[in-house]
Design a protein around this motif. Structure first.
Motif, PDB file in Angstrom:
ATOM      1  N   UNK A 108       0.851  -1.189   0.000  1.00 29.06           N
ATOM      2  CA  UNK A 108       0.000   0.000   0.000  1.00 29.06           C
ATOM      3  C   UNK A 108       0.889   1.242   0.000  1.00 29.06           C
ATOM      4  N   UNK A 109       0.507   2.220  -0.820  1.00 30.93           N
ATOM      5  CA  UNK A 109       1.173   3.527  -0.798  1.00 30.93           C
ATOM      6  C   UNK A 109       0.095   4.581  -0.595  1.00 30.93           C
ATOM      7  N   UNK A 110       0.347   5.486   0.331  1.00 29.72           N
ATOM      8  CA  UNK A 110      -0.591   6.570   0.617  1.00 29.72           C
ATOM      9  C   UNK A 110      -0.172   7.810  -0.165  1.00 29.72           C
ATOM     10  N   UNK A 111      -1.140   8.482  -0.764  1.00 27.93           N
ATOM     11  CA  UNK A 111      -0.890   9.723  -1.494  1.00 27.93           C
ATOM     12  C   UNK A 111      -1.969  10.738  -1.137  1.00 27.93           C
ATOM     13  N   UNK A 146      -8.147  20.288  -6.314  1.00 19.72           N
ATOM     14  CA  UNK A 146      -9.561  19.950  -6.464  1.00 19.72           C
ATOM     15  C   UNK A 146      -9.868  19.576  -7.910  1.00 19.72           C
ATOM     16  N   UNK A 147     -10.846  18.690  -8.070  1.00 20.82           N
ATOM     17  CA  UNK A 147     -11.345  18.376  -9.393  1.00 20.82           C
ATOM     18  C   UNK A 147     -10.691  17.205 -10.088  1.00 20.82           C
ATOM     19  N   UNK A 148      -9.655  16.644  -9.499  1.00 24.76           N
ATOM     20  CA  UNK A 148      -9.033  15.462 -10.090  1.00 24.76           C
ATOM     21  C   UNK A 148     -10.066  14.338 -10.063  1.00 24.76           C
ATOM     22  N   UNK A 149     -10.184  13.603 -11.173  1.00 24.01           N
ATOM     23  CA  UNK A 149     -11.171  12.526 -11.259  1.00 24.01           C
ATOM     24  C   UNK A 149     -10.451  11.182 -11.224  1.00 24.01           C
ATOM     25  N   UNK A 150     -10.860  10.344 -10.292  1.00 28.45           N
ATOM     26  CA  UNK A 150     -10.332   8.985 -10.172  1.00 28.45           C
ATOM     27  C   UNK A 150     -11.511   8.030 -10.211  1.00 28.45           C
ATOM     28  N   UNK A 151     -11.505   7.130 -11.179  1.00 27.36           N
ATOM     29  CA  UNK A 151     -12.587   6.144 -11.337  1.00 27.36           C
ATOM     30  C   UNK A 151     -13.953   6.811 -11.348  1.00 27.36           C
ATOM     31  N   UNK A 162      -8.677  18.547  -2.961  1.00 30.43           N
ATOM     32  CA  UNK A 162      -7.291  18.748  -2.528  1.00 30.43           C
ATOM     33  C   UNK A 162      -7.165  18.336  -1.065  1.00 30.43           C
ATOM     34  N   UNK A 163      -6.131  17.572  -0.772  1.00 33.07           N
ATOM     35  CA  UNK A 163      -5.889  17.127   0.592  1.00 33.07           C
ATOM     36  C   UNK A 163      -6.472  15.768   0.926  1.00 33.07           C
ATOM     37  N   UNK A 164      -7.381  15.245   0.066  1.00 34.40           N
ATOM     38  CA  UNK A 164      -7.923  13.902   0.296  1.00 34.40           C
ATOM     39  C   UNK A 164      -6.791  12.880   0.304  1.00 34.40           C
TER      40      UNK A 164
END
Length: 185
Positions: free
Chosen positions: A155-158, A163-168, A174-176
């Motif tokens: 596991x790698x944490x990032x 804001x607004x980046x789309x994943x799946x 920002x900050x998530x």
């Protein structure tokens, strides 16, 4: 213990640790691997850890200085410490030292696990063991395949940078915190 000794020497070599400083590196190996993962109580373990940590940080600072002197004489980077020292014109001295310190800390655990994975694969696969033993050219692809198939990094944490980046299909803030789970792939 066998893996720890080998891993310590392997990592020291990768970082270009001089032979006269191996004692400091071995002290760090023992202290970092013996330290509890989540919380360290005050006492002997914490004191050994802090003494070893400070000795390694001093050694890293010393080595970065030595490497910069070598570069000034025209030498080219040869190992990871060299490469980080050479990057000091783009990174602060503190970041260079911190990164080298963190690389060594992470390298001990991952190298020992990786070596263990190699041994387990060879022990559980007599046909593969026989093929690799018969043809030394297969050692490198075998090692790479074990590293790919049985990764030690699970596991790698990032953190999301904007804001607004789309994943799946889901927008991120920002900050998530996001976790990449290689072991589940």
């Amino acid at each position: 213990p066998l893996f720890r000794q080998f891993a310590t020497l392997f990592i020291a070599s990768s970082f270009g640790v001089p032979n006269d400083r191996l004692g400091v590196f071995k002290l760090w190996s023992a202290a970092s691997l013996d330290a509890p993962v989540l919380e360290m109580q005050e006492g002997d373990t914490q004191n050994r850890y802090l003494v070893a940590k400070n000795a390694v940080l001093d050694m890293i600072r010393e080595q970065v200085k030595v490497r910069k002197e070598r570069f000034a004489r025209g030498e080219q980077p040869k190992d990871l410490t060299d490469l980080m020292a050479a990057a000091e014109d783009r990174l602060s001295p503190t970041i260079v030292v911190d990164n080298l310190f963190n690389f060594t800390l992470g390298a001990f655990d991952t190298t020992e696990r990786w070596l263990g994975n190699l041994i387990i694969k060879l022990a559980n696969s007599p046909d593969i063991r026989a093929r690799v033993a018969a043809d030394r050219k297969l050692v490198e692809p075998f090692v790479e395949e074990v590293m790919r198939h049985t990764t030690v990094v699970q596991v790698i944490e990032r953190k999301v940078k904007k804001d607004g980046v789309v994943v799946a299909g889901a927008k991120q803030k920002a900050g998530d915190t996001k976790y990449q789970m290689f072991g589940a792939a």
